[in-house]
Each structure stands twice: as C-alpha cells, then as structure tokens.
Design a protein around this motif. Structure first.
Motif, PDB file in Angstrom:
ATOM      1  N   ASP A  28      33.196 -19.494   5.976  1.00 53.01           N
ATOM      2  CA  ASP A  28      32.565 -18.190   5.788  1.00 53.01           C
ATOM      3  C   ASP A  28      31.876 -18.134   4.443  1.00 53.01           C
ATOM      4  OD1 ASP A  28      33.190 -16.558   8.054  1.00 53.01           O
ATOM      5  OD2 ASP A  28      35.260 -16.483   7.362  1.00 53.01           O
ATOM      6  N   LYS A  29      30.748 -17.456   4.410  1.00 51.45           N
ATOM      7  CA  LYS A  29      30.083 -17.118   3.158  1.00 51.45           C
ATOM      8  C   LYS A  29      29.877 -15.608   3.202  1.00 51.45           C
ATOM      9  CE  LYS A  29      26.935 -19.768   1.467  1.00 51.45           C
ATOM     10  NZ  LYS A  29      25.692 -20.515   1.221  1.00 51.45           N
ATOM     11  N   ILE A  30      30.681 -14.868   2.413  1.00 52.37           N
ATOM     12  CA  ILE A  30      30.645 -13.409   2.424  1.00 52.37           C
ATOM     13  C   ILE A  30      30.077 -12.932   1.093  1.00 52.37           C
ATOM     14  CG2 ILE A  30      32.004 -11.296   2.683  1.00 52.37           C
ATOM     15  CD1 ILE A  30      34.029 -12.995   4.280  1.00 52.37           C
ATOM     16  N   SER A  31      29.112 -12.009   1.163  1.00 56.04           N
ATOM     17  CA  SER A  31      28.354 -11.620  -0.017  1.00 56.04           C
ATOM     18  C   SER A  31      29.216 -11.131  -1.183  1.00 56.04           C
ATOM     19  CB  SER A  31      27.302 -10.573   0.345  1.00 56.04           C
ATOM     20  OG  SER A  31      27.910  -9.436   0.908  1.00 56.04           O
ATOM     21  N   TYR A  32      30.300 -10.423  -0.934  1.00 59.37           N
ATOM     22  CA  TYR A  32      31.099  -9.896  -2.042  1.00 59.37           C
ATOM     23  C   TYR A  32      32.313 -10.763  -2.373  1.00 59.37           C
ATOM     24  CZ  TYR A  32      34.412  -8.083   1.389  1.00 59.37           C
ATOM     25  OH  TYR A  32      35.319  -7.968   2.398  1.00 59.37           O
ATOM     26  N   LEU A  33      32.652 -11.724  -1.526  1.00 55.04           N
ATOM     27  CA  LEU A  33      33.824 -12.576  -1.765  1.00 55.04           C
ATOM     28  C   LEU A  33      33.476 -14.019  -2.120  1.00 55.04           C
ATOM     29  CD1 LEU A  33      36.273 -11.543   1.088  1.00 55.04           C
ATOM     30  CD2 LEU A  33      36.435 -10.968  -1.337  1.00 55.04           C
ATOM     31  N   GLY A  34      32.309 -14.460  -1.741  1.00 56.76           N
ATOM     32  CA  GLY A  34      31.958 -15.860  -1.939  1.00 56.76           C
ATOM     33  C   GLY A  34      32.302 -16.676  -0.704  1.00 56.76           C
ATOM     34  N   ASP A  35      32.597 -17.941  -0.901  1.00 56.86           N
ATOM     35  CA  ASP A  35      32.881 -18.860   0.202  1.00 56.86           C
ATOM     36  C   ASP A  35      34.373 -18.936   0.483  1.00 56.86           C
ATOM     37  OD1 ASP A  35      30.203 -19.349   0.058  1.00 56.86           O
ATOM     38  OD2 ASP A  35      30.382 -21.351  -0.798  1.00 56.86           O
ATOM     39  N   SER A  36      34.695 -19.115   1.763  1.00 54.08           N
ATOM     40  CA  SER A  36      36.083 -19.388   2.137  1.00 54.08           C
ATOM     41  C   SER A  36      36.075 -20.383   3.288  1.00 54.08           C
ATOM     42  CB  SER A  36      36.827 -18.108   2.532  1.00 54.08           C
ATOM     43  OG  SER A  36      36.514 -17.727   3.842  1.00 54.08           O
ATOM     44  N   THR A  37      37.112 -21.195   3.343  1.00 55.49           N
ATOM     45  CA  THR A  37      37.238 -22.201   4.397  1.00 55.49           C
ATOM     46  C   THR A  37      38.645 -22.152   4.964  1.00 55.49           C
ATOM     47  OG1 THR A  37      35.652 -23.652   3.305  1.00 55.49           O
ATOM     48  CG2 THR A  37      37.089 -24.663   4.935  1.00 55.49           C
ATOM     49  N   GLN A  38      38.733 -22.111   6.281  1.00 54.33           N
ATOM     50  CA  GLN A  38      40.022 -22.187   6.971  1.00 54.33           C
ATOM     51  C   GLN A  38      40.080 -23.543   7.668  1.00 54.33           C
ATOM     52  OE1 GLN A  38      40.282 -18.899   9.677  1.00 54.33           O
ATOM     53  NE2 GLN A  38      39.581 -17.448   8.146  1.00 54.33           N
ATOM     54  N   ASN A  39      41.109 -24.325   7.374  1.00 52.24           N
ATOM     55  CA  ASN A  39      41.288 -25.638   7.984  1.00 52.24           C
ATOM     56  C   ASN A  39      42.430 -25.597   8.991  1.00 52.24           C
ATOM     57  OD1 ASN A  39      39.336 -27.125   6.436  1.00 52.24           O
ATOM     58  ND2 ASN A  39      40.695 -26.843   4.697  1.00 52.24           N
ATOM     59  N   ASN A  40      42.200 -26.214  10.127  1.00 53.37           N
ATOM     60  CA  ASN A  40      43.222 -26.287  11.166  1.00 53.37           C
ATOM     61  C   ASN A  40      43.265 -27.708  11.705  1.00 53.37           C
ATOM     62  OD1 ASN A  40      43.941 -23.378  11.520  1.00 53.37           O
ATOM     63  ND2 ASN A  40      41.741 -23.251  11.898  1.00 53.37           N
ATOM     64  N   ALA A  41      44.431 -28.320  11.671  1.00 55.22           N
ATOM     65  CA  ALA A  41      44.607 -29.650  12.239  1.00 55.22           C
ATOM     66  C   ALA A  41      44.936 -29.525  13.724  1.00 55.22           C
ATOM     67  CB  ALA A  41      45.736 -30.384  11.517  1.00 55.22           C
ATOM     68  N   TYR A  42      44.522 -30.510  14.490  1.00 59.81           N
ATOM     69  CA  TYR A  42      44.891 -30.514  15.903  1.00 59.81           C
ATOM     70  C   TYR A  42      45.366 -31.903  16.315  1.00 59.81           C
ATOM     71  CZ  TYR A  42      40.386 -32.662  17.099  1.00 59.81           C
ATOM     72  OH  TYR A  42      39.316 -33.513  17.193  1.00 59.81           O
ATOM     73  N   PHE A  43      46.153 -31.908  17.358  1.00 61.17           N
ATOM     74  CA  PHE A  43      46.689 -33.123  17.956  1.00 61.17           C
ATOM     75  C   PHE A  43      46.672 -32.907  19.457  1.00 61.17           C
ATOM     76  CE2 PHE A  43      50.404 -35.318  19.722  1.00 61.17           C
ATOM     77  CZ  PHE A  43      50.101 -36.620  19.354  1.00 61.17           C
ATOM     78  N   GLY A  44      46.209 -33.875  20.197  1.00 64.16           N
ATOM     79  CA  GLY A  44      46.141 -33.698  21.642  1.00 64.16           C
ATOM     80  C   GLY A  44      46.591 -34.928  22.419  1.00 64.16           C
ATOM     81  N   LEU A  45      47.169 -34.672  23.565  1.00 62.55           N
ATOM     82  CA  LEU A  45      47.550 -35.708  24.517  1.00 62.55           C
ATOM     83  C   LEU A  45      46.921 -35.356  25.855  1.00 62.55           C
ATOM     84  CD1 LEU A  45      51.366 -36.050  23.757  1.00 62.55           C
ATOM     85  CD2 LEU A  45      49.568 -37.675  23.151  1.00 62.55           C
ATOM     86  N   GLY A  46      46.475 -36.336  26.568  1.00 64.83           N
ATOM     87  CA  GLY A  46      45.889 -36.064  27.879  1.00 64.83           C
ATOM     88  C   GLY A  46      45.942 -37.285  28.757  1.00 64.83           C
ATOM     89  N   GLY A  47      45.452 -37.122  29.939  1.00 67.73           N
ATOM     90  CA  GLY A  47      45.425 -38.225  30.883  1.00 67.73           C
ATOM     91  C   GLY A  47      44.656 -37.864  32.129  1.00 67.73           C
ATOM     92  N   GLY A  48      44.427 -38.832  32.961  1.00 68.04           N
ATOM     93  CA  GLY A  48      43.698 -38.615  34.198  1.00 68.04           C
ATOM     94  C   GLY A  48      43.524 -39.931  34.911  1.00 68.04           C
ATOM     95  N   ALA A  49      42.572 -39.970  35.836  1.00 78.78           N
ATOM     96  CA  ALA A  49      42.277 -41.193  36.575  1.00 78.78           C
ATOM     97  C   ALA A  49      40.818 -41.210  36.979  1.00 78.78           C
ATOM     98  CB  ALA A  49      43.157 -41.297  37.811  1.00 78.78           C
ATOM     99  N   ARG A  50      40.214 -42.371  36.879  1.00 70.74           N
ATOM    100  CA  ARG A  50      38.871 -42.589  37.410  1.00 70.74           C
ATOM    101  C   ARG A  50      39.034 -43.137  38.819  1.00 70.74           C
ATOM    102  NH1 ARG A  50      37.891 -44.593  32.267  1.00 70.74           N
ATOM    103  NH2 ARG A  50      36.626 -43.140  31.088  1.00 70.74           N
ATOM    104  N   ILE A  51      38.312 -42.547  39.722  1.00 73.96           N
ATOM    105  CA  ILE A  51      38.416 -42.981  41.134  1.00 73.96           C
ATOM    106  C   ILE A  51      37.066 -43.448  41.618  1.00 73.96           C
ATOM    107  CG2 ILE A  51      38.981 -42.232  43.453  1.00 73.96           C
ATOM    108  CD1 ILE A  51      40.883 -40.210  42.185  1.00 73.96           C
TER     109      ILE A  51
END
Length: 144
Positions: free
Chosen positions: A121-144
């Motif tokens: 975010d860049k807010i005119s009266y506050l300046g810059d802010s950054t929110q960081n979020n880590a993610y981790f994922g597991l998945g699976g499937g099949a090609r047919i």
C-alpha cells in the motif's frame, strides 16, 4: 471477507501456472510460461484488475520438475476519507512437481509449493506499508 475475490483470482492464476510448468518430461528441458488476465474483486478495490505473471521450470528427470513463479496485480487507487491509497499484490513462489509414471495412459503426480505473497500500500498520509504472507501448498492429480 475484504479482498476475497482478489485472493481467489491470485490462487486461480497460481494454479494454472503450476499446472502449466509440468507438461514435459525430458531431463534437462527448461520451460517458461506466462499469463495475463483479469480478476474481479469486491470491497475497497471493487472492479476488474489486470494481473500478469510468469513461471519457469527445469526438469530434473522423468519424475521431478523444479519450478519458480512470480505474479503481479495492480489494485488501483481508492479514496479513504479524503486520502488516496494505491495498492498492488506481488507473489513470489516455487516448488516441486513429482510425476509417478504408471503407464502411458495414466500419470499421477504430486505437488509441493511454497512462497511469499506481498500486499503493498501507498497511502498519502501514512506512507508505504507492506504485508507479507508465506504460503505452503500440497496437491496432486493425474494426467489421463
């Protein structure tokens, strides 16, 4: 649930990029892909937002495919009580796609992914802010 539509859009883009990076199976083959689209969001950033991204991958053999990705979505400008705010979403990630060759017609696979999502975010009266979020994922499937 502010920003839910945006999050769904980002997840859909990531899903398509991840699926697209694991199509080949030749050892040493590198792959590059890109995406461009629109995401519909509700809340503070109502409307459609352009998003763009890319992925790259490298086959470690018939079984394993290592990949990385980056995505960008400018959210635009909004006004909060007379102040201007401008935001963007960045995503940096990667993972490992593991193929399990059963036969020529069916190929199950597993997916492990991880990364960092940033909301800037860049807010005119506050300046810059950054929110960081880590993610981790597991998945699976099949090609047919």
């Amino acid at each position: 649930m502010r920003g839910f539509g945006t999050r769904v859009g980002v997840v859909c883009i990531l899903f398509l990029l991840i699926c697209g990076t694991g199509l080949a199976g030749d050892r040493g083959l590198a792959e590059v892909s890109g995406s461009l689209g629109l995401t519909s969001a509700s809340g503070y950033y109502d409307g459609n937002h352009l998003n763009a991204g890319g992925a790259f991958g490298f086959n470690l053999g018939r079984i394993a495919h290592l990949f990385g990705e980056v995505n960008y979505m400018p959210m635009g400008k909004v006004s909060y009580y007379g102040y201007e705010a401008e935001s963007k979403i960045m995503n940096y990630g990667g993972g490992l796609h593991l193929r399990i060759p059963v036969n020529e017609k069916v190929e199950p696979y597993g997916l492990l992914s991880f990364g960092l999502g940033q909301f800037k975010d860049k807010i005119s009266y506050l300046g810059d802010s950054t929110q960081n979020n880590a993610y981790f994922g597991l998945g699976g499937g099949a090609r047919i």
